[in-house]
Design a protein around this motif. Structure first.
Motif, PDB file in Angstrom:
ATOM      1  N   LEU A   1       0.765  -1.211  -0.043  1.00  0.00           N
ATOM      2  CA  LEU A   1      -0.015  -0.022  -0.075  1.00  0.00           C
ATOM      3  C   LEU A   1       0.846   1.448  -0.156  1.00  0.00           C
ATOM      4  O   LEU A   1       1.750   1.224   0.959  1.00  0.00           O
ATOM      5  CB  LEU A   1      -0.679   0.034   1.176  1.00  0.00           C
ATOM      6  CG  LEU A   1      -1.854  -1.108   1.502  1.00  0.00           C
ATOM      7  CD1 LEU A   1      -2.556  -1.279   3.011  1.00  0.00           C
ATOM      8  CD2 LEU A   1      -2.901  -0.785   0.446  1.00  0.00           C
ATOM      9  N   GLU A   2       0.416   2.011  -1.078  1.00  0.00           N
ATOM     10  CA  GLU A   2       1.246   3.384  -1.006  1.00  0.00           C
ATOM     11  C   GLU A   2       0.987   3.985   0.529  1.00  0.00           C
ATOM     12  O   GLU A   2       1.901   4.903   0.813  1.00  0.00           O
ATOM     13  CB  GLU A   2       0.999   4.270  -2.226  1.00  0.00           C
ATOM     14  CG  GLU A   2       1.690   3.818  -3.363  1.00  0.00           C
ATOM     15  CD  GLU A   2       1.387   4.651  -4.787  1.00  0.00           C
ATOM     16  OE1 GLU A   2       0.885   6.098  -4.465  1.00  0.00           O
ATOM     17  OE2 GLU A   2       1.335   4.098  -5.780  1.00  0.00           O
ATOM     18  N   SER A   3      -0.208   3.992   1.033  1.00  0.00           N
ATOM     19  CA  SER A   3      -0.481   4.787   2.091  1.00  0.00           C
ATOM     20  C   SER A   3       0.333   4.148   3.317  1.00  0.00           C
ATOM     21  O   SER A   3      -0.016   4.810   4.326  1.00  0.00           O
ATOM     22  CB  SER A   3      -2.026   4.700   2.224  1.00  0.00           C
ATOM     23  OG  SER A   3      -2.535   3.508   2.181  1.00  0.00           O
ATOM     24  N   MET A   4       0.958   3.099   3.339  1.00  0.00           N
ATOM     25  CA  MET A   4       1.764   2.931   4.287  1.00  0.00           C
ATOM     26  C   MET A   4       3.165   3.397   4.086  1.00  0.00           C
ATOM     27  O   MET A   4       4.216   2.734   4.907  1.00  0.00           O
ATOM     28  CB  MET A   4       1.855   1.037   4.292  1.00  0.00           C
ATOM     29  CG  MET A   4       0.625   0.600   4.914  1.00  0.00           C
ATOM     30  SD  MET A   4       0.536   0.788   6.985  1.00  0.00           S
ATOM     31  CE  MET A   4       2.065  -0.026   7.315  1.00  0.00           C
ATOM     32  N   ASP A   5       3.484   4.220   3.152  1.00  0.00           N
ATOM     33  CA  ASP A   5       4.896   4.864   3.086  1.00  0.00           C
ATOM     34  C   ASP A   5       4.892   5.782   4.613  1.00  0.00           C
ATOM     35  O   ASP A   5       3.879   6.619   4.483  1.00  0.00           O
ATOM     36  CB  ASP A   5       5.039   5.697   1.793  1.00  0.00           C
ATOM     37  CG  ASP A   5       5.168   4.892   0.919  1.00  0.00           C
ATOM     38  OD1 ASP A   5       5.478   3.534   0.827  1.00  0.00           O
ATOM     39  OD2 ASP A   5       5.111   5.506  -0.335  1.00  0.00           O
ATOM     40  N   PRO A   6       5.710   5.750   5.298  1.00  0.00           N
ATOM     41  CA  PRO A   6       5.900   6.552   6.528  1.00  0.00           C
ATOM     42  C   PRO A   6       5.769   8.113   6.484  1.00  0.00           C
ATOM     43  O   PRO A   6       6.491   8.360   5.460  1.00  0.00           O
ATOM     44  CB  PRO A   6       7.189   5.869   7.190  1.00  0.00           C
ATOM     45  CG  PRO A   6       7.465   4.564   6.510  1.00  0.00           C
ATOM     46  CD  PRO A   6       7.100   4.830   5.282  1.00  0.00           C
ATOM     47  N   ALA A   7       4.802   8.743   7.207  1.00  0.00           N
ATOM     48  CA  ALA A   7       5.064  10.135   7.562  1.00  0.00           C
ATOM     49  C   ALA A   7       6.069  10.531   8.627  1.00  0.00           C
ATOM     50  O   ALA A   7       6.877   9.474   8.947  1.00  0.00           O
ATOM     51  CB  ALA A   7       3.862  10.517   7.668  1.00  0.00           C
ATOM     52  N   ASP A   8       6.097  11.663   8.705  1.00  0.00           N
ATOM     53  CA  ASP A   8       6.724  12.080  10.028  1.00  0.00           C
ATOM     54  C   ASP A   8       6.274  11.476  11.343  1.00  0.00           C
ATOM     55  O   ASP A   8       5.024  11.717  11.591  1.00  0.00           O
ATOM     56  CB  ASP A   8       7.192  13.332  10.091  1.00  0.00           C
ATOM     57  CG  ASP A   8       8.134  13.822   9.027  1.00  0.00           C
ATOM     58  OD1 ASP A   8       8.940  12.962   8.669  1.00  0.00           O
ATOM     59  OD2 ASP A   8       8.029  15.035   8.634  1.00  0.00           O
ATOM     60  N   TRP A   9       6.907  10.896  12.331  1.00  0.00           N
ATOM     61  CA  TRP A   9       6.185  10.382  13.504  1.00  0.00           C
ATOM     62  C   TRP A   9       6.143  11.653  14.252  1.00  0.00           C
ATOM     63  O   TRP A   9       7.216  12.404  14.856  1.00  0.00           O
ATOM     64  CB  TRP A   9       7.216   9.464  14.106  1.00  0.00           C
ATOM     65  CG  TRP A   9       6.559   9.033  15.867  1.00  0.00           C
ATOM     66  CD1 TRP A   9       7.078   9.232  16.786  1.00  0.00           C
ATOM     67  CD2 TRP A   9       5.092   8.668  16.007  1.00  0.00           C
ATOM     68  NE1 TRP A   9       6.404   8.701  17.920  1.00  0.00           N
ATOM     69  CE2 TRP A   9       5.197   8.298  17.254  1.00  0.00           C
ATOM     70  CE3 TRP A   9       4.082   8.362  15.356  1.00  0.00           C
ATOM     71  CZ2 TRP A   9       4.219   8.068  17.902  1.00  0.00           C
ATOM     72  CZ3 TRP A   9       2.922   7.664  15.671  1.00  0.00           C
ATOM     73  CH2 TRP A   9       2.974   7.614  17.427  1.00  0.00           C
ATOM     74  N   SER A  10       4.890  12.026  14.898  1.00  0.00           N
ATOM     75  CA  SER A  10       4.655  13.228  15.565  1.00  0.00           C
ATOM     76  C   SER A  10       3.563  12.703  16.759  1.00  0.00           C
ATOM     77  O   SER A  10       3.186  13.880  17.609  1.00  0.00           O
ATOM     78  CB  SER A  10       3.813  14.115  14.778  1.00  0.00           C
ATOM     79  OG  SER A  10       2.493  13.708  14.079  1.00  0.00           O
ATOM     80  N   GLY A  11       3.765  11.389  17.268  1.00  0.00           N
ATOM     81  CA  GLY A  11       2.738  10.921  18.184  1.00  0.00           C
ATOM     82  C   GLY A  11       3.603  11.077  19.552  1.00  0.00           C
ATOM     83  O   GLY A  11       4.750  11.221  19.666  1.00  0.00           O
ATOM     84  N   ASP A  12       2.989  10.412  20.688  1.00  0.00           N
ATOM     85  CA  ASP A  12       3.714  10.217  21.956  1.00  0.00           C
ATOM     86  C   ASP A  12       4.600   9.001  21.761  1.00  0.00           C
ATOM     87  O   ASP A  12       4.314   7.907  21.421  1.00  0.00           O
ATOM     88  CB  ASP A  12       2.492  10.091  23.030  1.00  0.00           C
ATOM     89  CG  ASP A  12       1.614  11.178  22.964  1.00  0.00           C
ATOM     90  OD1 ASP A  12       2.154  12.440  22.856  1.00  0.00           O
ATOM     91  OD2 ASP A  12       0.572  10.964  23.684  1.00  0.00           O
ATOM     92  N   ASP A  13       5.733   9.295  22.313  1.00  0.00           N
ATOM     93  CA  ASP A  13       6.963   8.363  22.109  1.00  0.00           C
ATOM     94  C   ASP A  13       6.613   6.937  23.051  1.00  0.00           C
ATOM     95  O   ASP A  13       7.018   5.826  22.930  1.00  0.00           O
ATOM     96  CB  ASP A  13       8.030   9.009  22.566  1.00  0.00           C
ATOM     97  CG  ASP A  13       8.699   9.857  21.640  1.00  0.00           C
ATOM     98  OD1 ASP A  13       8.347   9.480  20.277  1.00  0.00           O
ATOM     99  OD2 ASP A  13       9.875  10.475  21.681  1.00  0.00           O
TER     100      ASP A  13
END
Length: 124
Positions: free
Chosen positions: A3-15
Motif C-alpha cells: 500500500l502506498e498509504s503505508m509509506d511512513p510520514a513523520d512520527w509526531s505522536g507520543d513516544d
C-alpha cells in the motif's frame, strides 16, 4: 503487493506508544486501500510509528483490498472496514484496530498490546 498509504510520514505522536508497538514477536497485518480516504489519512502516521518503534518490514504484512473491500485474508480475518490492523503474537490475535478511533491507530494498538502483555505476564 503493498500500500502506498503505508509509506511512513513523520512520527509526531507520543513516544510512549513506541515501546509496546516495538515489542519482539509481534506481527502487524494491515488491510487498506490507496483509494480510501481514511487509509490515506491514518496509515502514513501508523507506518511512521512502526518505523520509529523499530518494527522490521518482515513483521508488517500489507493486504490491499479492491473497491468492494475484497482481497487476501478479508474473509479469514473478518475484515469489513478499512483500515483494519490486526496484531498477532505467535499466530494469535492480541489486538485489532478497525476504521477509526479518537487516539489514532498507533496509540489505540499500543494500549491494547500493553494490556495483552500484562495479562499474559500475570498468567505466568
Amino acid at each position: 503487493m503493498s500500500l502506498e498509504s503505508m509509506d511512513p510520514a513523520d512520527w509526531s505522536g507520543d513516544d510512549d506508544v513506541l515501546g509496546p508497538l516495538g515489542r519482539d514477536g509481534l506481527t502487524y497485518l494491515v488491510w487498506g486501500a490507496d483509494w480510501c480516504g481514511d487509509c490515506r489519512e491514518q496509515l502514513p502516521g501508523f507506518a511512521a510509528a512502526l518505523d520509529a518503534a523499530g518494527v522490521p518490514a518482515d513483521r508488517i504484512e500489507q493486504f490491499p483490498v479492491d473497491d468492494d473491500k475484497r482481497g487476501e485474508g478479508v474473509d479469514e480475518y473478518g475484515v469489513e472496514f478499512i483500515p483494519t490492523v490486526v496484531v498477532e503474537r505467535d499466530g494469535e490475535e492480541i489486538a485489532r484496530f478497525v476504521e477509526a478511533e479518537p487516539d489514532g491507530i498507533a496509540a489505540y494498538l499500543a494500549e491494547r498490546i500493553a494490556a495483552a502483555v500484562a495479562s499474559a505476564n500475570a498468567d505466568d
